[in-house]
Write a protein that holds these residues in place. Structure first.
Motif, PDB file in Angstrom:
ATOM      1  N   PRO A   1      17.981  30.574 -43.940  1.00 16.11           N
ATOM      2  CA  PRO A   1      17.405  29.276 -44.305  1.00 16.11           C
ATOM      3  C   PRO A   1      17.550  29.027 -45.800  1.00 16.11           C
ATOM      4  CG  PRO A   1      15.658  30.882 -43.918  1.00 16.11           C
ATOM      5  CD  PRO A   1      16.950  31.539 -43.509  1.00 16.11           C
ATOM      6  N   PRO A   2      17.734  27.779 -46.202  1.00 22.28           N
ATOM      7  CA  PRO A   2      17.946  27.464 -47.626  1.00 22.28           C
ATOM      8  C   PRO A   2      16.642  27.398 -48.397  1.00 22.28           C
ATOM      9  CG  PRO A   2      18.058  25.458 -46.346  1.00 22.28           C
ATOM     10  CD  PRO A   2      17.847  26.572 -45.348  1.00 22.28           C
ATOM     11  N   PHE A   3      15.792  28.415 -48.260  1.00 22.10           N
ATOM     12  CA  PHE A   3      14.490  28.417 -48.910  1.00 22.10           C
ATOM     13  C   PHE A   3      14.321  29.695 -49.724  1.00 22.10           C
ATOM     14  CE2 PHE A   3      13.529  25.144 -45.874  1.00 22.10           C
ATOM     15  CZ  PHE A   3      12.545  24.369 -46.485  1.00 22.10           C
ATOM     16  N   THR A   4      13.497  29.581 -50.752  1.00 19.48           N
ATOM     17  CA  THR A   4      13.006  30.742 -51.489  1.00 19.48           C
ATOM     18  C   THR A   4      11.501  30.819 -51.241  1.00 19.48           C
ATOM     19  OG1 THR A   4      14.712  30.583 -53.197  1.00 19.48           O
ATOM     20  CG2 THR A   4      12.701  31.787 -53.749  1.00 19.48           C
ATOM     21  N   ILE A   5      11.069  31.907 -50.599  1.00 24.25           N
ATOM     22  CA  ILE A   5       9.675  32.026 -50.171  1.00 24.25           C
ATOM     23  C   ILE A   5       9.109  33.341 -50.677  1.00 24.25           C
ATOM     24  CG2 ILE A   5       8.101  32.142 -48.191  1.00 24.25           C
ATOM     25  CD1 ILE A   5      10.122  30.520 -46.595  1.00 24.25           C
ATOM     26  N   ALA A   6       7.911  33.284 -51.226  1.00 21.94           N
ATOM     27  CA  ALA A   6       7.206  34.480 -51.678  1.00 21.94           C
ATOM     28  C   ALA A   6       5.757  34.400 -51.207  1.00 21.94           C
ATOM     29  CB  ALA A   6       7.270  34.615 -53.190  1.00 21.94           C
ATOM     30  N   VAL A   7       5.327  35.408 -50.468  1.00 24.73           N
ATOM     31  CA  VAL A   7       3.953  35.466 -49.957  1.00 24.73           C
ATOM     32  C   VAL A   7       3.363  36.808 -50.353  1.00 24.73           C
ATOM     33  CG1 VAL A   7       2.459  35.313 -47.945  1.00 24.73           C
ATOM     34  CG2 VAL A   7       4.607  34.021 -47.993  1.00 24.73           C
ATOM     35  N   ASP A   8       2.284  36.775 -51.115  1.00 21.16           N
ATOM     36  CA  ASP A   8       1.670  38.028 -51.557  1.00 21.16           C
ATOM     37  C   ASP A   8       0.945  38.733 -50.416  1.00 21.16           C
ATOM     38  OD1 ASP A   8       2.629  37.765 -54.084  1.00 21.16           O
ATOM     39  OD2 ASP A   8       0.775  36.999 -54.960  1.00 21.16           O
ATOM     40  N   HIS A   9       0.183  37.970 -49.622  1.00 19.46           N
ATOM     41  CA  HIS A   9      -0.658  38.637 -48.614  1.00 19.46           C
ATOM     42  C   HIS A   9      -0.968  37.693 -47.461  1.00 19.46           C
ATOM     43  CE1 HIS A   9      -4.791  40.366 -47.358  1.00 19.46           C
ATOM     44  NE2 HIS A   9      -3.837  41.037 -46.759  1.00 19.46           N
ATOM     45  N   ILE A  10      -0.806  38.215 -46.233  1.00 20.20           N
ATOM     46  CA  ILE A  10      -1.232  37.520 -45.022  1.00 20.20           C
ATOM     47  C   ILE A  10      -2.172  38.443 -44.266  1.00 20.20           C
ATOM     48  CG2 ILE A  10      -0.520  36.510 -42.824  1.00 20.20           C
ATOM     49  CD1 ILE A  10       2.159  35.851 -44.050  1.00 20.20           C
ATOM     50  N   GLY A  11      -3.342  37.951 -43.940  1.00 19.91           N
ATOM     51  CA  GLY A  11      -4.330  38.762 -43.235  1.00 19.91           C
ATOM     52  C   GLY A  11      -4.937  38.017 -42.060  1.00 19.91           C
ATOM     53  N   LEU A  12      -4.913  38.655 -40.888  1.00 27.23           N
ATOM     54  CA  LEU A  12      -5.578  38.128 -39.695  1.00 27.23           C
ATOM     55  C   LEU A  12      -6.594  39.153 -39.236  1.00 27.23           C
ATOM     56  CD1 LEU A  12      -2.505  36.816 -37.620  1.00 27.23           C
ATOM     57  CD2 LEU A  12      -3.808  35.606 -39.365  1.00 27.23           C
ATOM     58  N   THR A  13      -7.794  38.689 -38.898  1.00 27.65           N
ATOM     59  CA  THR A  13      -8.856  39.586 -38.457  1.00 27.65           C
ATOM     60  C   THR A  13      -9.505  39.030 -37.204  1.00 27.65           C
ATOM     61  OG1 THR A  13      -9.294  40.216 -40.760  1.00 27.65           O
ATOM     62  CG2 THR A  13     -10.992  40.743 -39.134  1.00 27.65           C
ATOM     63  N   ASN A  14      -9.588  39.877 -36.172  1.00 26.12           N
ATOM     64  CA  ASN A  14     -10.287  39.532 -34.932  1.00 26.12           C
ATOM     65  C   ASN A  14      -9.867  38.157 -34.418  1.00 26.12           C
ATOM     66  OD1 ASN A  14     -12.086  39.925 -32.806  1.00 26.12           O
ATOM     67  ND2 ASN A  14     -13.762  38.927 -33.902  1.00 26.12           N
ATOM     68  N   THR A  15      -8.580  37.978 -34.260  1.00 20.97           N
ATOM     69  CA  THR A  15      -8.024  36.688 -33.854  1.00 20.97           C
ATOM     70  C   THR A  15      -7.474  36.773 -32.437  1.00 20.97           C
ATOM     71  OG1 THR A  15      -7.482  36.093 -36.133  1.00 20.97           O
ATOM     72  CG2 THR A  15      -6.260  34.963 -34.403  1.00 20.97           C
TER      73      THR A  15
END
Length: 465
Positions: free
Chosen positions: A184-198
């Motif tokens: 994909p023609p994107f530049t993406i930066a994600v420091d943290h993804i958190g899911l709890t009891n989902t």
């Protein structure tokens, strides 16, 4: 009159034209306890917003740059419904609208429920968001750059139901253009993804999740917990660190652990520090796959080079029965599932010519299988072939009688058995030179076998005590 008029010596300064973008100071907004409903019977659209509370604080708005800088947004106790019952007409507006730049410094959703129903597209979704918090410093759709500090979702439930929609012209065959890059023609930066009891539920064409049998068209996950960090997509490279992933699936499948470091480029895929446990299945190790490009990997996977190192592998066939319960009626698989298979696995080479390093699997303490050699055409199972210059099967009378009762054959099995030698062939035929060593004697085999409706063997058999 002009003769008596005094000359005007007052200089009028010309104010330079403001070339900066239109900036609005929108300030702060507070809304609570109101409902907006929109219904258009002609277009088949229904939208309903029952807002409990909305707090919005804008930092900057620049309409010329299409910049919207949101300092803080908080939505509480809100219901959102959107339904589309008729296909949307194609847009005839050819006006180019500049894409926006969004900065969302802090977004919080608290007790927000939504329903989305697009019948013409076969999409229906609903969710109960108990708590969501995210900071997204940049969504630049002009430069295709997205930066996310964190995305946290807790104690929430999301359901997605899809229905297959037949195209009006089903005879048209769409072929993938493998010459175009799949990145994909994107530049993406994600420091943290958190899911709890989902909880997450996915269904296709009306399939229903059920206990005891896994259905890929009806998946219901509960107690989903995820800790993902350092996600980066840039210049045809993807990196991510998965610290935690576990969940329960309604069929009885439980992912108890999954951790890994992932790196994918246009020429290499790497998985390091892998730790995986699903029910009683477990493995640890690393994986590396080299290829000329991702497009080539998809088109010609057999040319990719594999390096798989799994020093610890545990297999539980009972998990297979949860996917295909009918296999439980196979008495050999049912017996094999009574114990765990434990061993190690090391593979290297091209996918169409895989070298199998010395590999050993144990079924209990007294039965084992060891092999070394090569496997060919793994990317085309119908042409699968193998060459095992070294193989060995060791077992005992007690273990063999779990699979075949000696009284049904009218023979007595020896106390200890070992079969070793070489084996070469395909899924339909094989050539072997093997020696069967038992506590009652030795049997040598030198010949070929065909696997069809009947098992045929041709060769030399010698026996001695």
């Amino acid at each position: 009159i002009d003769a008596f008029a005094t000359a005007d010596t007052t200089s009028v300064s010309q104010t330079p034209q403001d070339t900066t973008g239109v900036q609005l100071n929108l300030g702060d907004f507070e809304f609570s306890d109101f409902e907006i409903k929109y219904e258009d019977a002609v277009s088949g659209m229904l939208a309903d917003l029952d807002l409990g509370k909305l707090s919005l604080r804008m930092q900057e708005t620049n309409l010329e740059r299409m910049l919207f800088d949101v300092a803080e947004t908080r939505i509480q106790n809100t219901q959102v419904v959107y339904c589309q019952t008729k296909p949307l007409p194609p847009s005839t507006d050819t006006t180019k609208v500049p894409l926006p730049i969004l900065n969302i410094r802090d977004l919080v959703l608290d007790q927000v429920n939504f329903e989305y129903d697009a019948a013409p597209q076969g999409i229906q979704a609903q969710g109960e968001i108990a708590s969501l918090e995210t900071q997204i410093p940049l969504i630049d759709l002009q430069a295709n750059v997205i930066t996310v500090d964190q995305f946290l979702l807790n104690n929430s439930a999301i359901a997605l139901d899809l229905k297959t929609i037949e195209n009006e012209d089903s005879s048209t065959e769409v072929k993938a253009n493998t010459s175009e890059s799949i990145w994909p023609p994107f530049t993406i930066a994600v420091d943290h993804i958190g899911l709890t009891n989902t909880k997450i539920e996915y269904t296709l064409d009306g399939a229903k999740p059920s206990s005891g049998r896994f259905n890929p068209n009806a998946i219901a996950l509960s107690d989903l917990n995820l800790d993902l960090e350092a996600v980066s997509l840039k210049a045809q490279r993807l990196d991510a660190v998965l610290n935690t992933l576990y969940f329960n699936e309604i069929s009885g499948i439980t992912l108890e652990q999954l951790t890994l470091n992932l790196s994918v480029s246009d020429t290499q895929l790497g998985v390091n520090d892998l730790a995986f446990q699903l029910n009683q299945n477990a493995l640890e190790g690393s994986l590396k796959l080299d290829y000329s490009s991702l497009n080539t990997l998809i088109e010609k996977p057999g040319n990719a080079r594999l390096n798989l190192n799994l020093p610890s592998v545990v297999l539980d066939l009972n998990t297979l029965f949860q996917i295909t319960p009918e296999l439980r009626s196979n008495e050999y698989l049912a017996t094999l599932s009574q114990r765990l298979l434990r061993g190690r696995l090391n593979l290297s080479g091209k996918l169409d010519a895989i070298d199998v390093a010395p590999t050993r699997f144990n079924w209990g303490r007294q039965t084992s299988l060891a092999v070394q050699g090569s496997i060919y055409n793994a990317s085309a199972p119908e042409n699968l072939a193998f060459n095992l210059p070294v193989y060995s099967v060791t077992s005992t009378k007690t273990d063999i009688e779990k699979f075949v009762a000696s009284d049904s054959l009218g023979v007595q099995f020896p106390k200890n058995i070992q079969l070793k030698g070489s084996l070469k062939g395909t899924t339909s035929r094989a050539i072997t030179k093997s020696t069967l060593t038992t506590t009652d004697g030795i049997v040598t085999l030198d010949g070929r076998a065909n696997f069809g409706d009947n098992l045929d063997f041709e060769g030399k058999v010698n026996a001695s005590e």
